[in-house]
Design a protein around this motif. Sequence first.
Motif, PDB file in Angstrom:
ATOM      1  N   ALA A 178      -1.641  18.585 -17.763  1.00  0.00           N
ATOM      2  CA  ALA A 178      -2.397  19.329 -16.751  1.00  0.00           C
ATOM      3  C   ALA A 178      -2.763  20.729 -17.226  1.00  0.00           C
ATOM      4  CB  ALA A 178      -1.586  19.412 -15.456  1.00  0.00           C
ATOM      5  N   LYS A 381       2.887  23.199  -9.295  1.00  0.00           N
ATOM      6  CA  LYS A 381       2.177  21.939  -9.065  1.00  0.00           C
ATOM      7  C   LYS A 381       1.047  22.156  -8.065  1.00  0.00           C
ATOM      8  CE  LYS A 381       2.983  17.135  -7.685  1.00  0.00           C
ATOM      9  NZ  LYS A 381       3.998  16.112  -7.358  1.00  0.00           N
ATOM     10  N   SER A 385      -2.956  21.736  -8.765  1.00  0.00           N
ATOM     11  CA  SER A 385      -3.657  20.759  -7.921  1.00  0.00           C
ATOM     12  C   SER A 385      -4.864  21.365  -7.213  1.00  0.00           C
ATOM     13  CB  SER A 385      -2.691  20.160  -6.900  1.00  0.00           C
ATOM     14  OG  SER A 385      -1.645  19.455  -7.550  1.00  0.00           O
ATOM     15  N   GLU A 386      -4.901  22.681  -7.096  1.00  0.00           N
ATOM     16  CA  GLU A 386      -6.092  23.326  -6.540  1.00  0.00           C
ATOM     17  C   GLU A 386      -7.276  23.203  -7.494  1.00  0.00           C
ATOM     18  OE1 GLU A 386      -5.185  27.336  -5.586  1.00  0.00           O
ATOM     19  OE2 GLU A 386      -3.674  26.839  -4.071  1.00  0.00           O
ATOM     20  N   GLU A 388      -7.179  20.682 -10.274  1.00  0.00           N
ATOM     21  CA  GLU A 388      -7.223  19.248 -10.546  1.00  0.00           C
ATOM     22  C   GLU A 388      -6.503  18.533  -9.406  1.00  0.00           C
ATOM     23  OE1 GLU A 388      -8.523  17.350 -13.173  1.00  0.00           O
ATOM     24  OE2 GLU A 388      -9.629  19.169 -13.670  1.00  0.00           O
ATOM     25  N   PRO A 389      -7.213  18.246  -8.306  1.00  0.00           N
ATOM     26  CA  PRO A 389      -6.557  17.723  -7.097  1.00  0.00           C
ATOM     27  C   PRO A 389      -5.759  16.442  -7.321  1.00  0.00           C
ATOM     28  CG  PRO A 389      -8.790  18.430  -6.594  1.00  0.00           C
ATOM     29  CD  PRO A 389      -8.648  18.489  -8.083  1.00  0.00           C
ATOM     30  N   ASP A 390      -6.194  15.598  -8.249  1.00  0.00           N
ATOM     31  CA  ASP A 390      -5.502  14.329  -8.464  1.00  0.00           C
ATOM     32  C   ASP A 390      -4.106  14.515  -9.058  1.00  0.00           C
ATOM     33  OD1 ASP A 390      -7.649  12.935  -7.495  1.00  0.00           O
ATOM     34  OD2 ASP A 390      -8.517  12.519  -9.461  1.00  0.00           O
ATOM     35  N   PHE A 391      -3.821  15.697  -9.616  1.00  0.00           N
ATOM     36  CA  PHE A 391      -2.505  15.934 -10.195  1.00  0.00           C
ATOM     37  C   PHE A 391      -1.415  15.889  -9.123  1.00  0.00           C
ATOM     38  CE2 PHE A 391       0.781  18.917 -11.993  1.00  0.00           C
ATOM     39  CZ  PHE A 391       1.172  18.080 -13.039  1.00  0.00           C
ATOM     40  N   GLU A 392      -1.780  16.173  -7.896  1.00  0.00           N
ATOM     41  CA  GLU A 392      -0.811  16.178  -6.794  1.00  0.00           C
ATOM     42  C   GLU A 392      -0.111  14.828  -6.673  1.00  0.00           C
ATOM     43  OE1 GLU A 392       1.469  17.594  -3.795  1.00  0.00           O
ATOM     44  OE2 GLU A 392      -0.029  18.820  -4.866  1.00  0.00           O
ATOM     45  N   HIS A 393      -0.874  13.733  -6.828  1.00  0.00           N
ATOM     46  CA  HIS A 393      -0.259  12.408  -6.685  1.00  0.00           C
ATOM     47  C   HIS A 393       0.000  11.724  -8.028  1.00  0.00           C
ATOM     48  CE1 HIS A 393      -4.006  10.153  -7.564  1.00  0.00           C
ATOM     49  NE2 HIS A 393      -4.628  11.106  -6.897  1.00  0.00           N
ATOM     50  N   HIS A 395       1.220  13.260 -10.808  1.00  0.00           N
ATOM     51  CA  HIS A 395       2.353  13.838 -11.532  1.00  0.00           C
ATOM     52  C   HIS A 395       3.585  12.948 -11.431  1.00  0.00           C
ATOM     53  CE1 HIS A 395       5.904  16.725 -11.721  1.00  0.00           C
ATOM     54  NE2 HIS A 395       5.414  16.686 -12.948  1.00  0.00           N
TER      55      HIS A 395
END
Length: 406
Positions: A178, A381, A385-386, A388-393, A395
């Motif tokens: 990320a 995190k 995620s702000e 790369e929003p998909d990193f929230e789920h 990771h």
Amino acid sequence: MLKRPTEMLTRRSESLLAKDTAANADRLTQALAGKSCLVIGGAGSIGSETTLLLAQFPLSRLTIIDQDENGLARLVRRLRGNALAPATAQIDSLPMDYGSTAFFAMLRASEPYDYVLNFAALKHVRSEKQPWSIFAMMDTNILKQSDLLSALSEAGQPFRYFSVSTDKAANPVSFMGATKRVMEHVMFTEAANVSSARFANVAYSQGSLLESFCDRLDSDTPLAAPLGIERFFFTLEEAGQMCLLTGILGETGKIYIPDLSPEEHLVSMETAAISFLKANGYEAIAYPLEKQAEAFSDFAELKAAGKWPLILTPSDTAGEKPYEEFAGEKETVSDSTFAALKALNYAPSNFASGVSALSAKLRELKLDTSALSKLSTDDMKAWVSEIEPDFEHRHIGSEKTLDDRI
């Protein structure tokens, strides 16, 4: 002599980039003749291979920066001990952090560089341990690069910039991937003449699992490899050639990736370990992690019989991606001017303001150790995620780390 079987890992008998490098030799000479080049992180595995190639061109000046003083000494000895003497007129190696006061003073005092190639990174998934090691990763991979680009731009002279990325920046599941994806956003938005490259695991590079195979064979220790993990592999030669070609001749606004297929080129780490032992005259004997003690107690008897224990560990540590990919879900792959490489057009983040906000937060924390001591992994995190929003789920978090394993 210990053998490092790379052909089995790469499924290639010659460098993937050999033809492209030969075909572009004249273009490289024309581009580099009389020019100056700054290499940051030049003592690492990929940086040093690229630097050795650069030195064979008629640059006016080549400056190599790295915190690893011993690594710089090894690199210079390789440069000066090469049968083919460097064609570069002036070569300087300076042991310093590229985010340090000394570095920026040197940069201000020097004539502007025509090419800047950046290999400095915290690049191990295993560094995802504590909030402060993750913060250090953000500092190195994101903030220091932003400060570097600002300093280069302030000089007022055009420059070509390249920073190596990673396959793990595609659909990242770890902080390492990320932060390198955010690094791509920083470099493409803060400089004009920019290219990058994502490529595979570099076989037997410094700190790699394959390098540990060599160390453990030398020290009579069982090998270890994770189950269910597949990787693409590059040789050091291929890594250097790819960075040279895409860093000097690559189109701006492009992220280059190898033209490799999962079906043909992905290799499991278990297979890599078994093949390594076979090449060195041993049959691998597998042990599950819970029988690690037996692997050690059986070692002498196994070695005498031409066998070697291989401890197979579950892939349940933080940020461990089971397979590799070079392009993200929202990225489009196209042909490039290099036969062995594909290219991605840089896809800007829809949350560009988040990149600036993250840099501002990192700068504030560097000056406030009290606030930094209270930092949490969840905080960082959320910041990533702000952008790369998909990193929230995506990771993959875990209480277990690679440091807890053999």
